[in-house]
Design a protein around this motif. Structure first.
Motif, mmCIF file in Angstrom:
data_model
loop_
_atom_site.group_PDB
_atom_site.id
_atom_site.type_symbol
_atom_site.label_atom_id
_atom_site.label_comp_id
_atom_site.label_asym_id
_atom_site.label_seq_id
_atom_site.Cartn_x
_atom_site.Cartn_y
_atom_site.Cartn_z
ATOM 1 N N TYR A 1 9.908 -2.831 17.392
ATOM 2 C CA TYR A 1 11.153 -2.105 17.210
ATOM 3 C C TYR A 1 11.399 -1.153 18.390
ATOM 4 C CZ TYR A 1 10.104 -4.082 12.712
ATOM 5 O OH TYR A 1 9.774 -4.962 11.723
ATOM 6 N N PRO A 2 12.667 -1.021 18.778
ATOM 7 C CA PRO A 2 12.983 -0.252 19.985
ATOM 8 C C PRO A 2 12.453 1.179 19.963
ATOM 9 C CG PRO A 2 14.921 -1.458 19.218
ATOM 10 C CD PRO A 2 13.860 -1.636 18.178
ATOM 11 N N ASP A 3 12.398 1.796 18.775
ATOM 12 C CA ASP A 3 11.925 3.180 18.720
ATOM 13 C C ASP A 3 10.667 3.322 17.870
ATOM 14 O OD1 ASP A 3 13.964 4.811 20.278
ATOM 15 O OD2 ASP A 3 15.221 3.531 19.006
ATOM 16 N N GLY A 4 9.889 2.278 17.892
ATOM 17 C CA GLY A 4 8.603 2.347 17.194
ATOM 18 C C GLY A 4 8.763 2.665 15.723
ATOM 19 N N TYR A 5 8.069 3.698 15.281
ATOM 20 C CA TYR A 5 8.049 4.053 13.858
ATOM 21 C C TYR A 5 9.180 5.002 13.468
ATOM 22 C CZ TYR A 5 3.274 2.145 13.498
ATOM 23 O OH TYR A 5 2.171 1.335 13.472
ATOM 24 N N ALA A 6 10.091 5.313 14.423
ATOM 25 C CA ALA A 6 11.096 6.332 14.132
ATOM 26 C C ALA A 6 11.951 5.965 12.921
ATOM 27 C CB ALA A 6 11.982 6.550 15.359
ATOM 28 N N LEU A 7 12.354 4.715 12.850
ATOM 29 C CA LEU A 7 13.217 4.282 11.750
ATOM 30 C C LEU A 7 12.402 3.728 10.579
ATOM 31 C CD1 LEU A 7 16.291 4.242 11.445
ATOM 32 C CD2 LEU A 7 16.266 1.843 12.168
ATOM 33 N N THR A 8 11.452 2.920 10.918
ATOM 34 C CA THR A 8 10.639 2.273 9.886
ATOM 35 C C THR A 8 9.159 2.503 10.160
ATOM 36 O OG1 THR A 8 10.791 0.263 11.219
ATOM 37 C CG2 THR A 8 12.216 0.392 9.282
ATOM 38 N N PRO A 9 8.589 3.546 9.556
ATOM 39 C CA PRO A 9 7.146 3.758 9.740
ATOM 40 C C PRO A 9 6.365 2.628 9.058
ATOM 41 C CG PRO A 9 8.007 5.263 8.084
ATOM 42 C CD PRO A 9 9.182 4.513 8.636
ATOM 43 N N TRP A 10 5.094 2.623 9.305
ATOM 44 C CA TRP A 10 4.315 1.572 8.646
ATOM 45 C C TRP A 10 4.315 1.761 7.142
ATOM 46 C CZ3 TRP A 10 2.012 5.770 11.021
ATOM 47 C CH2 TRP A 10 1.095 6.494 10.264
ATOM 48 N N MET A 11 4.141 0.650 6.449
ATOM 49 C CA MET A 11 4.061 0.716 4.988
ATOM 50 C C MET A 11 2.613 0.965 4.590
ATOM 51 S SD MET A 11 6.489 -2.459 3.858
ATOM 52 C CE MET A 11 5.943 -3.664 5.036
ATOM 53 N N GLN A 12 2.427 1.816 3.594
ATOM 54 C CA GLN A 12 1.069 2.061 3.093
ATOM 55 C C GLN A 12 0.827 1.041 1.995
ATOM 56 O OE1 GLN A 12 1.954 5.942 1.616
ATOM 57 N NE2 GLN A 12 3.216 6.158 3.435
ATOM 58 N N GLN A 13 0.210 -0.038 2.381
ATOM 59 C CA GLN A 13 -0.010 -1.093 1.387
ATOM 60 C C GLN A 13 -1.471 -1.102 0.985
ATOM 61 O OE1 GLN A 13 2.024 -4.653 0.843
ATOM 62 N NE2 GLN A 13 2.949 -4.645 2.869
ATOM 63 N N MET A 14 -1.792 -0.225 0.068
ATOM 64 C CA MET A 14 -3.165 -0.176 -0.413
ATOM 65 C C MET A 14 -3.413 -1.342 -1.366
ATOM 66 S SD MET A 14 -4.504 2.439 1.054
ATOM 67 C CE MET A 14 -5.980 2.747 0.070
ATOM 68 N N VAL A 15 -4.479 -2.061 -1.104
ATOM 69 C CA VAL A 15 -4.853 -3.158 -1.992
ATOM 70 C C VAL A 15 -5.353 -2.578 -3.309
ATOM 71 C CG1 VAL A 15 -6.463 -5.074 -2.323
ATOM 72 C CG2 VAL A 15 -5.493 -4.632 -0.062
ATOM 73 N N PHE A 16 -4.915 -3.127 -4.413
ATOM 74 C CA PHE A 16 -5.439 -2.678 -5.710
ATOM 75 C C PHE A 16 -5.335 -3.804 -6.723
ATOM 76 C CE2 PHE A 16 -1.570 -2.282 -8.242
ATOM 77 C CZ PHE A 16 -0.599 -2.358 -7.268
ATOM 78 N N GLY A 17 -5.889 -3.569 -7.879
ATOM 79 C CA GLY A 17 -5.842 -4.540 -8.957
ATOM 80 C C GLY A 17 -7.196 -4.671 -9.612
ATOM 81 N N TYR A 18 -7.244 -4.505 -10.928
ATOM 82 C CA TYR A 18 -8.482 -4.763 -11.663
ATOM 83 C C TYR A 18 -8.136 -4.971 -13.124
ATOM 84 C CZ TYR A 18 -8.665 -0.141 -13.877
ATOM 85 O OH TYR A 18 -8.398 0.953 -14.638
ATOM 86 N N GLY A 19 -9.107 -5.511 -13.849
ATOM 87 C CA GLY A 19 -8.930 -5.688 -15.288
ATOM 88 C C GLY A 19 -7.824 -6.670 -15.610
ATOM 89 N N THR A 20 -7.133 -6.393 -16.701
ATOM 90 C CA THR A 20 -5.981 -7.218 -17.048
ATOM 91 C C THR A 20 -4.753 -6.547 -16.459
ATOM 92 O OG1 THR A 20 -5.391 -6.047 -19.066
ATOM 93 C CG2 THR A 20 -7.101 -7.734 -19.260
#
Lengths: 333, 556, 145
Positions: free
Chosen positions: B67-86
């Motif tokens: 992206y032309p201005d790096g993270y200025a418009l769209t910072p990285w997404m915090q995609q923490m992996v999760f999931g357990y049990g049902t």
């Protein structure tokens, strides 16, 4: 003739422990296997050989499936190479046969070659007898693909499947000279790869032959006048297995018809006996040598060439001959 | 001062520099990156001579960022992996993560949901081989009702469901599509991600499809989504998997590109238009401990991928984007002194940010011990948030650009990677390397070499081979109650009671026929799988039919 | 025992993608001169069958995705039921150290943290192979209760 039944142990456990005892050369194993020979002689022993990378263990896995589908119980003896440096080995064949991990009618045992000292062939020989005695109807012996062991296994198997892959030429170079002659059925595995048909044609020096009602391409006639068929398989896709099982069984029937089976078995026993004998003589000589100072003095003369090794060996043979005559005379007197 | 003068000054300065270091220079040890690329103690403008440095972010070849201005418009997404049990337990975790501020672009929700290993493998929770693993390292998702509950209440237009699936990725997409239909939204609006990463079996220690069928199935999912679920990301090039299996960062880069090309080629062979599918391929990339090498790797990924896309006929620049999710390395974490891992994870997140990642999973410090606790998982999320909001790291695009060292290393990585890439291409490419086991052998070998380096101390790991404390760890990891396994099986049984067995059997028979036709090169799979999911067929049941047709093999 | 070839079954769950640790330990035990049967199992019974048929001296069980307590609880009685008692059982992978004692109580002889040099495991095996039995660990477990 009935299979041997272990009374106190689970049969797999009994087979397995016995093979271990024999592998370690323990007397208890020898005593136990002696009781098994009356139960031997019913299994069809199939050797599977071929250069590394030809997919032997996948083919064996597919063969187990094909024989199981026909209701046969199966024993598998799989050999992998030992490291010449550490003596260690990774035995990965069982893993390829994971589909039968829970099948009580399938017994799989892995072996390492343990260098060239030659002990393996004797152990495999024994293991075949153990599985046979315990009633396994088909015994598959998979070898490493290089070295003397191939030829040893060929002598003990009734039927040898030589597994090749398209572009096999180079890999065949790495194998022992004469390896092409030991196959009773030539298997072109990974036949879905390009060049398979050409590779098959390159192997065929004979007109196609009929086996039962079906015609198969044919490599040549071997010394027993068996026309060696060539069959295409793809072990991963489970194709060609019906043909392969059929041809292996045809070969077994051919051996029976021509009275070659009993001849093969006689040859095997003769060789086995001579191997056991020379092994035993050598071992007992070495055992005596350890404790007998006279003998030690005598062998030290060989080491310094005061006696040459040939003359020394002749003297030992003369001594045995003498002892034998003395024994006969004692008996007659 | 002009350019010429600059170099004259450099030459003079270098003479002084040589003099200043002459007394000890012989004693300096040679250094190298984890991939074995040589590293000097000092870099100068000479090291960047001839490199294309006159590029901008957001412009081909995107070395400096998408992206032309790096993270200025769209910072990285915090995609923490999760999931357990049902799905019950996992729903609670979804809500708590949203409350902790985990978010994607423009405030959208992003859920990076990991399925448990039986679900990924394609067996239901009551399968004998699932025992002990149900809901343990991921959530068990077997039925359309599980997926109903997963998406319940979330606005499908602003929620991203990244499903960390295995070879069940087609049935999983069918199940979530069926849930979207049942909710009345239809599947066309779904946003998210199928891993669709069959090629990972080149290195992962599991059986999978025969290679030819594996690639056909990848393409089927891509085709279906490109025509029906336009915002769905269709395939993930799982470089992280290569890295965790033992690949050096360089191998990860080279084989990753090769993997990507194999997917492009499969799509093109199936008659898809380059701009119709390539832009929806994404990456998941690892991040090990050599900071600058990782930054260089991320930059090289974008450049190499853009070239591959252009060569494949992609016209629209944004379809040449190597959009990547960075997963910090699990393998480098130590079980000894687990809190030390926060330092490792922080360094790696920083490398990912400096490298321009679109999305990041920061490992929890206790991942080498077991399943993360609430605290460790939250701390990992907070690490990202501190980086994003406190550090100023996101303010400037590609901040290490122009560093003699980083530019030089980026170039070295790229060149060396093309060499490995080209060698593999000549032997038939990634698919062939997967089938003949050569990729596995190369990467297994690297894993072995790395272990030897750690053993001999050549590669120091604090707490493991350096400054070792011989104290017993009393760290208590998160426990997934084993009763959840029973609960999962009860849920599954209750679901099976409700459905029409006859309908399911019919639907599965249709699936089987479609699979047979598909294997022989005709027809579609996704529509019949969705139909089967609607009729009540489970993840395991659909996968079982597929395994019967497409083979289930251990590659060499 | 040292003059004999030590035979080890490295067992790892088939459905688990984590194979780096188990493959490495297999190689390192090979380097230490052992014969290693590498085996990806489906169920506990598969392990028992492999142990019985291969008649290994050592079972090295690699676990990366939990379930270590459940599996051990089931495995030891299943081995004993098939008459296996002269086996050295070691475990490794991603197993919390706080569970090591519980695993020893259930019958594992030793548990190893991830990332350790293979020699650590190899040395333990060489020192203990043939000297430990599952029966003995059963007694320990009973005493602990």
């Amino acid at each position: 003739m009935k299979p041997f039944v272990a009374t106190t142990e689970h049969p797999d456990r009994a087979i397995s422990r016995l093979i271990s005892l024999l592998e370690r050369g323990q007397q208890e194993g020898v005593q136990r296997i002696k009781k098994l020979y009356p139960h031997c002689g019913r299994a069809h022993v199939i050797g599977i050989t071929g250069p590394p990378g030809s997919g032997k263990s996948c083919l064996v896995s597919a063969l187990i499936g094909a024989f199981r589908a026909r209701g046969k119980s199966v024993g598998v003896l799989a050999v992998d190479p030992s490291s010449p440096f550490t003596g260690g080995a990774i035995l990965g064949d069982r893993d390829r046969m994971g589909a039968f991990a829970a099948d009580p009618e399938v017994f799989i045992r892995s072996f390492a070659t343990r260098g060239s000292s030659g002990g393996l062939a004797a152990v495999v020989n024994d293991a075949v007898d153990v599985l046979d005695a315990f009633g396994k109807e088909v015994i598959l012996v998979e070898t490493v693909g290089v070295g003397q062991i191939e030829l040893d296994i060929a002598q003990l198997a009734h039927t040898v499947l030589l597994v090749l892959v398209p572009g096999y030429g180079d890999s065949l170079q790495a194998m022992k000279a004469g390896i092409m002659e030991i196959g009773d059925v030539l298997v072109m595995n990974k036949a879905d790869q390009p060049g398979a048909d050409r590779a098959v044609n390159d192997l065929c020096f004979q007109h196609p032959l009929k086996f039962g009602a079906t015609e198969y391409k044919c490599s040549r006639y071997n010394a027993q006048h068996w026309g060696v068929p060539v069959v295409k398989t793809c072990a991963l896709k489970n194709t060609g297995l019906d043909d392969l099982v059929f041809l292996a069984s045809e070969h077994y029937a051919f051996l029976q018809r021509q009275d070659l089976l009993s001849e093969k078995n006689r040859q095997r026993r003769k060789k086995q006996f001579l191997d056991i004998l020379s092994h035993s003589i050598r071992n007992s000589f070495l055992t005596v040598l350890k404790t007998d100072p006279d003998l030690q003095r005598w062998t030290s003369k060989i080491e310094t060439l005061d006696i040459d090794p040939y003359t020394a060996a002749e003297k030992v043979i003369q001594f045995i001959q003498f002892a034998r005559e003395a024994a006969v005379n004692t008996k007659h007197s | 001062m002009d350019y010429e003068d600059n170099y004259k000054n450099l030459a003079t300065a270098k003479v002084e520099w040589e003099k200043a270091r002459s007394k000890y220079v012989d004693k300096l040890k040679e250094k190298e990156t984890l991939s074995g690329l040589p590293v000097k103690t000092v870099y100068t403008p000479e090291d960047t001579q001839g490199l294309e440095l006159g590029t901008m972010p957001g412009v081909y070849p995107f070395t400096r960022g998408l992206y032309p201005d790096g993270y200025a418009l769209t910072p990285w997404m915090q995609q923490m992996v999760f999931g357990y049990g049902t799905v019950d337990e996992t729903r609670q975790k979804m809500e708590s993560l949203v409350n902790l501020g985990m978010e994607g672009h423009f405030g959208n929700k992003v859920f990076n949901i990991v399925l448990d290993i039986p679900s990924m493998y394609g067996i239901d929770s009551d399968h004998p081989e699932a025992e002990g693993n149900v809901g343990q390292c991921g959530v068990t998702l077997c039925t359309v009702e599980d997926y109903d509950q997963l998406i319940q209440g979330w606005d499908l237009k602003t929620t991203n469901f990244s499903l960390i699936t295995g070879d069940n990725c087609l049935p999983a997409l069918a199940l979530i599509s069926a849930a979207a239909i049942r909710r009345g939204d239809g599947y066309g609006v779904l946003r998210g991600n199928s891993m669709n990463w069959y090629p990972r079996t080149a290195v992962q220690d599991i059986p999978s499809w025969e290679p030819k069928n594996g690639y056909a199935l990848i393409t089927e999912l891509i085709r279906f989504c490109s025509q029906n679920i336009p915002a769905w990301n269709t395939a993930n090039i799982f470089m992280y998997g290569l890295s965790e299996a033992g690949a050096t960062p360089l191998q990860e880069l080279a084989y990753g590109m090769s993997w990507g090309k194999s997917v492009i080629d499969a799509g093109l062979r199936a008659g898809l238009e380059p701009d119709a599918f390539i832009g929806r391929l994404g990456f998941q990339i690892g991040c090990q401990s050599h900071f600058f090498e990782e930054v260089a790797k991320f930059r090289a990924v974008r450049k190499m991928w853009a070239k591959l896309c252009r060569d494949a006929g992609v016209v629209k620049p944004y379809n040449m984007h190597a959009r990547f999710h960075c997963h910090t390395s699990g393998n480098v974490l130590t079980a000894q002194e687990p809190l030390n891992n926060t330092a490792r994870v922080t360094m790696q997140v920083m490398a990912a940010v400096m490298g321009g990642a679109q999305s990041i999973h920061a490992c929890s410090f206790d991942e080498s011990i077991g399943i993360p606790t609430e605290l460790s998982h939250r701390t990992a999320l907070r690490t990202q948030q501190i980086m994003m909001y406190e550090s100023g790291l996101r303010d400037v695009a590609d901040p290490l650009a122009g560093s003699y060292y980083v530019e030089c290393l980026t170039d070295q990585m790229e060149k060396a990677a093309w060499q490995i890439f080209n060698e593999l291409e000549e032997r038939g490419g990634y698919q062939q390397g997967l089938a003949d086991g050569s990729i596995k052998r190369a990467i297994d070998h690297s894993a072995y070499i790395t272990k030897q380096k750690i053993k001999t101390g050549k590669q120091p790991v604090v707490g493991l081979n350096k400054f070792v404390l011989n104290e017993k760890a009393d760290y208590e990891p998160f426990r997934v109650d084993l009763s959840l396994e029973r609960k999962a099986i009860e849920r599954l049984n209750a679901f099976r009671q409700k459905r029409s067995q006859k309908d399911v059997e019919q639907a599965l028979a249709t699936v089987k026929n479609a699979c047979l036709a598909f294997r022989d090169g005709s027809g579609e799979l996704m529509p019949v799988l969705i139909e089967a999911a609607l009729k009540g067929a489970t993840n395991g049941e659909m996968c079982e039919v597929m395994r019967g047709v497409f083979g289930w093999v251990v590659t060499e | 025992m040292s003059e004999q070839h030590i035979k080890v079954l490295v067992a790892k769950k088939k459905i688990d993608v984590h194979g780096r640790g188990s493959k490495l330990i297999a190689q390192e035990l090979r380097d230490a001169g052992m014969e290693v049967v590498y085996f990806r199992f489906g169920t506990v019974d598969d392990i028992v069958n492999a142990v019985v048929q291969e008649d290994v001296d050592v079972l090295a069980l690699s676990i990366f995705t939990s379930g270590h307590l459940a599996i051990t609880q089931k495995l030891i009685p299943a081995l004993k039921a098939r008459g296996v008692d002269d086996l050295l059982l070691v475990m490794g992978g991603c197993i919390p150290e706080v569970d090591f004692d519980a695993l020893r109580g259930l019958g594992a002889h030793e548990v190893f943290l991830p990332g350790l040099p293979g020699e650590v495991v190899a040395d333990y095996i060489k020192q203990n192979v043939g000297k430990r039995s599952l029966a003995e660990t059963g007694k320990l477990a009973a005493a602990a209760q």
